[in-house]
Scaffold this motif. Structure first.
Motif, PDB file in Angstrom:
ATOM      1  N   GLN A 162       2.995  -5.681   3.900  1.00  0.00           N
ATOM      2  CA  GLN A 162       3.623  -4.728   2.985  1.00  0.00           C
ATOM      3  C   GLN A 162       4.800  -5.352   2.246  1.00  0.00           C
ATOM      4  OE1 GLN A 162       2.194  -1.558   2.571  1.00  0.00           O
ATOM      5  NE2 GLN A 162       0.679  -2.613   3.821  1.00  0.00           N
ATOM      6  N   GLY A 163       5.232  -6.522   2.708  1.00  0.00           N
ATOM      7  CA  GLY A 163       6.390  -7.155   2.101  1.00  0.00           C
ATOM      8  C   GLY A 163       6.364  -8.659   2.287  1.00  0.00           C
ATOM      9  N   ASP A 164       7.555  -9.263   2.224  1.00  0.00           N
ATOM     10  CA  ASP A 164       7.720 -10.702   2.410  1.00  0.00           C
ATOM     11  C   ASP A 164       8.528 -10.932   3.677  1.00  0.00           C
ATOM     12  OD1 ASP A 164       6.517 -11.276  -0.073  1.00  0.00           O
ATOM     13  OD2 ASP A 164       8.427 -11.005  -1.115  1.00  0.00           O
TER      14      ASP A 164
ATOM     15  N   PRO B 216       9.470  -3.832  -1.060  1.00  0.00           N
ATOM     16  CA  PRO B 216       8.154  -4.435  -1.246  1.00  0.00           C
ATOM     17  C   PRO B 216       8.272  -5.932  -1.492  1.00  0.00           C
ATOM     18  CG  PRO B 216       8.836  -3.350  -3.272  1.00  0.00           C
ATOM     19  CD  PRO B 216       9.906  -3.081  -2.249  1.00  0.00           C
ATOM     20  N   SER B 217       7.131  -6.553  -1.628  1.00  0.00           N
ATOM     21  CA  SER B 217       7.097  -7.990  -1.888  1.00  0.00           C
ATOM     22  C   SER B 217       7.774  -8.325  -3.205  1.00  0.00           C
ATOM     23  CB  SER B 217       5.642  -8.486  -1.981  1.00  0.00           C
ATOM     24  OG  SER B 217       5.032  -8.418  -0.738  1.00  0.00           O
ATOM     25  N   ALA B 218       8.295  -9.537  -3.262  1.00  0.00           N
ATOM     26  CA  ALA B 218       8.833 -10.040  -4.528  1.00  0.00           C
ATOM     27  C   ALA B 218       7.668 -10.210  -5.494  1.00  0.00           C
ATOM     28  CB  ALA B 218       9.527 -11.381  -4.303  1.00  0.00           C
ATOM     29  N   GLU B 219       7.981 -10.290  -6.730  1.00  0.00           N
ATOM     30  CA  GLU B 219       6.913 -10.442  -7.717  1.00  0.00           C
ATOM     31  C   GLU B 219       6.344 -11.845  -7.724  1.00  0.00           C
ATOM     32  OE1 GLU B 219       8.234  -8.980 -11.469  1.00  0.00           O
ATOM     33  OE2 GLU B 219       8.714  -7.030 -10.646  1.00  0.00           O
TER      34      GLU B 219
END
Length: 166
Positions: A138-140, A157-160
């Motif tokens: 769901q993320g980094d 959320p995750s970085a782009e």
């Protein structure tokens, strides 16, 4: 023009407020595993058919080899939880059928996962939950080291863009 800049600035502020993150220092005596604090809440039916919320604090192991998240059988039995459904889980011992429960999880008092499905496992001595890839993706996240100290960081959320250590 001023209105456009203000709208861009507001969009950036709103976007930044959507991010949740934490970094913990991994204790020297636990370099073999990353353990996080987790608060779990369950809705259970009492004997008089009234639903009530039960909350507990526990430790969770971060496990990148687990495709889903888990809760110990010890907690499920102690709270007299009713399973949501049965599911097949592949493990090192082969494929097993295990109960799945719904839980609201709060990790490190920062990140909340509502109505999350968790499978049951026998349990560890240092932890009662396993945070698997269903949450981690769901993320980094990163495991880094500085001056001999190890740190685990997680953000949603995750970085782009992916992190590139080249």
């Amino acid at each position: 023009m001023l209105l456009k800049k203000k709208n861009i600035w507001l969009a950036l502020v709103q976007r930044c407020s959507l991010y949740k993150s934490f970094t913990i220092k991994v204790p020297t005596d636990h370099r073999h595993a990353v353990l996080l604090d987790v608060k779990a809440e369950f809705t259970v039916l009492s004997e008089d058919a009234e639903s009530k919320r039960i909350e507990l604090n526990a430790k969770a192991l971060v496990d990148t080899g687990a495709s889903c998240s888990f809760m110990s059988k010890r907690i499920a039995q102690a709270l007299h939880l009713k399973y949501y459904k049965m599911s097949y889980v592949r493990s090192t011992q082969g494929t097993v059928v295990t109960p799945m429960y719904r839980a609201d999880l709060l990790i490190q008092n920062e990140m909340s996962f509502s109505n999350w499905l968790v499978s049951e496992f026998i349990g560890g001595s240092d932890f009662d939950f396993i945070i698997g890839m269903d949450i981690l993706t769901q993320g980094d996240f990163a495991l880094t080291s500085e001056n001999g100290e190890m740190y685990f960081s997680f953000r949603i959320p995750s970085a782009e863009k992916h992190i590139d250590f080249q």
